[in-house]
Design a protein around this motif. Structure first.
Motif, PDB file in Angstrom:
ATOM      1  N   TRP A 249     -29.376 -43.705  13.987  1.00  0.00           N
ATOM      2  CA  TRP A 249     -28.831 -43.276  12.704  1.00  0.00           C
ATOM      3  C   TRP A 249     -27.482 -42.640  12.962  1.00  0.00           C
ATOM      4  CZ3 TRP A 249     -27.926 -37.987  12.033  1.00  0.00           C
ATOM      5  CH2 TRP A 249     -28.478 -37.161  13.017  1.00  0.00           C
ATOM      6  N   GLN A 250     -26.674 -42.522  11.924  1.00  0.00           N
ATOM      7  CA  GLN A 250     -25.388 -41.857  12.051  1.00  0.00           C
ATOM      8  C   GLN A 250     -25.320 -40.708  11.059  1.00  0.00           C
ATOM      9  OE1 GLN A 250     -23.607 -45.989  11.942  1.00  0.00           O
ATOM     10  NE2 GLN A 250     -21.893 -44.832  12.776  1.00  0.00           N
ATOM     11  N   ALA A 251     -24.702 -39.641  11.486  1.00  0.00           N
ATOM     12  CA  ALA A 251     -24.600 -38.454  10.634  1.00  0.00           C
ATOM     13  C   ALA A 251     -23.471 -38.621   9.622  1.00  0.00           C
ATOM     14  CB  ALA A 251     -24.342 -37.229  11.498  1.00  0.00           C
ATOM     15  N   PHE A 252     -23.631 -38.003   8.466  1.00  0.00           N
ATOM     16  CA  PHE A 252     -22.508 -37.906   7.528  1.00  0.00           C
ATOM     17  C   PHE A 252     -22.551 -36.559   6.830  1.00  0.00           C
ATOM     18  CE2 PHE A 252     -24.138 -38.280   3.151  1.00  0.00           C
ATOM     19  CZ  PHE A 252     -25.464 -38.617   3.405  1.00  0.00           C
ATOM     20  N   GLU A 253     -21.377 -36.049   6.508  1.00  0.00           N
ATOM     21  CA  GLU A 253     -21.288 -34.843   5.680  1.00  0.00           C
ATOM     22  C   GLU A 253     -20.616 -35.188   4.362  1.00  0.00           C
ATOM     23  OE1 GLU A 253     -22.438 -31.847   5.125  1.00  0.00           O
ATOM     24  OE2 GLU A 253     -23.745 -32.335   6.795  1.00  0.00           O
ATOM     25  N   THR A 254     -19.592 -36.052   4.441  1.00  0.00           N
ATOM     26  CA  THR A 254     -18.978 -36.546   3.207  1.00  0.00           C
ATOM     27  C   THR A 254     -18.979 -38.074   3.270  1.00  0.00           C
ATOM     28  OG1 THR A 254     -16.694 -36.828   3.958  1.00  0.00           O
ATOM     29  CG2 THR A 254     -17.373 -34.587   3.327  1.00  0.00           C
ATOM     30  N   PHE A 255     -18.663 -38.713   2.143  1.00  0.00           N
ATOM     31  CA  PHE A 255     -18.641 -40.177   2.119  1.00  0.00           C
ATOM     32  C   PHE A 255     -17.450 -40.739   2.897  1.00  0.00           C
ATOM     33  CE2 PHE A 255     -21.840 -39.516  -1.053  1.00  0.00           C
ATOM     34  CZ  PHE A 255     -22.679 -40.609  -0.886  1.00  0.00           C
ATOM     35  N   PHE A 256     -16.461 -39.897   3.182  1.00  0.00           N
ATOM     36  CA  PHE A 256     -15.364 -40.350   4.037  1.00  0.00           C
ATOM     37  C   PHE A 256     -15.912 -40.733   5.423  1.00  0.00           C
ATOM     38  CE2 PHE A 256     -12.971 -37.503   1.063  1.00  0.00           C
ATOM     39  CZ  PHE A 256     -12.189 -38.493   0.486  1.00  0.00           C
ATOM     40  N   ASP A 257     -16.990 -40.063   5.864  1.00  0.00           N
ATOM     41  CA  ASP A 257     -17.592 -40.350   7.174  1.00  0.00           C
ATOM     42  C   ASP A 257     -18.180 -41.760   7.231  1.00  0.00           C
ATOM     43  OD1 ASP A 257     -17.003 -37.717   7.835  1.00  0.00           O
ATOM     44  OD2 ASP A 257     -18.987 -36.972   7.261  1.00  0.00           O
TER      45      ASP A 257
ATOM     46  N   CYS B  31     -34.119 -50.359   7.594  1.00  0.00           N
ATOM     47  CA  CYS B  31     -32.712 -50.643   7.318  1.00  0.00           C
ATOM     48  C   CYS B  31     -31.938 -50.735   8.645  1.00  0.00           C
ATOM     49  CB  CYS B  31     -32.138 -49.536   6.440  1.00  0.00           C
ATOM     50  SG  CYS B  31     -30.526 -49.930   5.766  1.00  0.00           S
ATOM     51  N   PRO B  32     -31.106 -51.766   8.824  1.00  0.00           N
ATOM     52  CA  PRO B  32     -30.413 -51.929  10.108  1.00  0.00           C
ATOM     53  C   PRO B  32     -29.376 -50.841  10.394  1.00  0.00           C
ATOM     54  CG  PRO B  32     -29.681 -53.585   8.523  1.00  0.00           C
ATOM     55  CD  PRO B  32     -30.855 -52.874   7.905  1.00  0.00           C
ATOM     56  N   ARG B  33     -28.793 -50.262   9.344  1.00  0.00           N
ATOM     57  CA  ARG B  33     -27.773 -49.247   9.580  1.00  0.00           C
ATOM     58  C   ARG B  33     -27.998 -48.085   8.621  1.00  0.00           C
ATOM     59  NH1 ARG B  33     -21.432 -50.106  10.906  1.00  0.00           N
ATOM     60  NH2 ARG B  33     -21.254 -48.094  11.934  1.00  0.00           N
ATOM     61  N   VAL B  34     -28.225 -46.897   9.198  1.00  0.00           N
ATOM     62  CA  VAL B  34     -28.622 -45.747   8.386  1.00  0.00           C
ATOM     63  C   VAL B  34     -27.644 -44.588   8.577  1.00  0.00           C
ATOM     64  CG1 VAL B  34     -30.430 -44.038   7.960  1.00  0.00           C
ATOM     65  CG2 VAL B  34     -31.061 -46.383   8.557  1.00  0.00           C
ATOM     66  N   PHE B  35     -27.193 -44.040   7.473  1.00  0.00           N
ATOM     67  CA  PHE B  35     -26.446 -42.785   7.485  1.00  0.00           C
ATOM     68  C   PHE B  35     -27.353 -41.707   6.919  1.00  0.00           C
ATOM     69  CE2 PHE B  35     -23.141 -45.847   7.928  1.00  0.00           C
ATOM     70  CZ  PHE B  35     -22.195 -45.211   8.732  1.00  0.00           C
TER      71      PHE B  35
END
Ligand SMILES: [Mg+2]
Length: 213
Positions: free
Chosen positions: A193-201, A173-177
């Motif tokens: 990859w990019q980190a997320f904690e909530t979907f707002f991120d 996948c080209p962009r991964v959270f």
């Protein structure tokens, strides 16, 4: 099919809990205790191990399982806003779960109009015990997320997940959270990859792509 698709995991991602694993432990305690460690140790495939566990659960337990899921599920913050924003920005949101599709549908009912499709494990309850099956079955998995990805053949894609069952998809996948174990695996493989904690991120990713077009 092409277009812009978001592939979003369910357990531990949209909902904060690992509900599917909790379901297995609750409704198939003996076989789960025996087989889950084998799966985690990679001695048994997800496909064979999950089938072995699920086929010990009586079909009559299904209504109680639904109650368990509805009681246990907590939607991660920002999901409703994210689902609406993705639609407004021209993305199609797919939920891809290694757990039961019907259970995900139950929990996601309030958001369903903003979700293009929910793909997961289907279950035949006509016999005395559950019989799981999936159109996405591979040699290793009952629900192969890369098979779903290949079916949609996205021009642009965002993948969102939290665990080992998301790894094969995240690799292509080209962009991964990512969060939790998925983040660790990707870190180890030195993939972006990019980190997320909530979907707002994740909201800025939609806007960035939108603005670029
Ligand atoms: Mg998950």
């Amino acid at each position: 099919m092409s277009g812009r698709w978001i592939f979003c995991d369910f357990d531990g991602t949209i909902v904060e809990e690992e509900i599917f694993v909790a379901l297995l432990r609750r409704f198939a305690p003996v076989e789960s205790a025996r087989t889950l460690p084998e799966i985690y140790a990679l001695r048994v495939s997800l496909r064979d191990g999950l089938r072995r566990i699920l086929e010990t659960i009586p079909s009559a337990a299904w209504p109680e399982m639904e109650d368990f899921v509805v009681r246990s599920a907590h939607i991660r913050a920002g999901f409703a806003e994210f689902a609406e924003a993705s639609r407004a920005a021209g993305w199609s949101l797919l939920v891809v779960t290694g757990g039961f599709q019907a259970m995900a549908e139950l929990v996601l009912a309030p958001f369903r109009s903003a979700i293009s499709a929910v793909h997961g494990l289907e279950v035949d309850r006509s016999g005395p015990f559950l019989h799981p099956y999936s159109p996405w079955e591979s040699a290793d998995e009952l629900v192969s997320k890369p098979a779903v990805y290949a079916h949609y053949a996205p021009e642009q894609a965002i993948c969102i997940g939290d665990s080992v069952t998301d790894l094969a998809l995240a690799r292509q996948c080209p962009r991964v959270f990512a969060r939790d174990r998925l983040a660790e695996y990707l870190q180890r493989e030195q993939r972006p990859w990019q980190a997320f904690e909530t979907f707002f991120d994740i909201l800025p990713a939609l806007e960035a792509v939108h603005a670029a077009r």
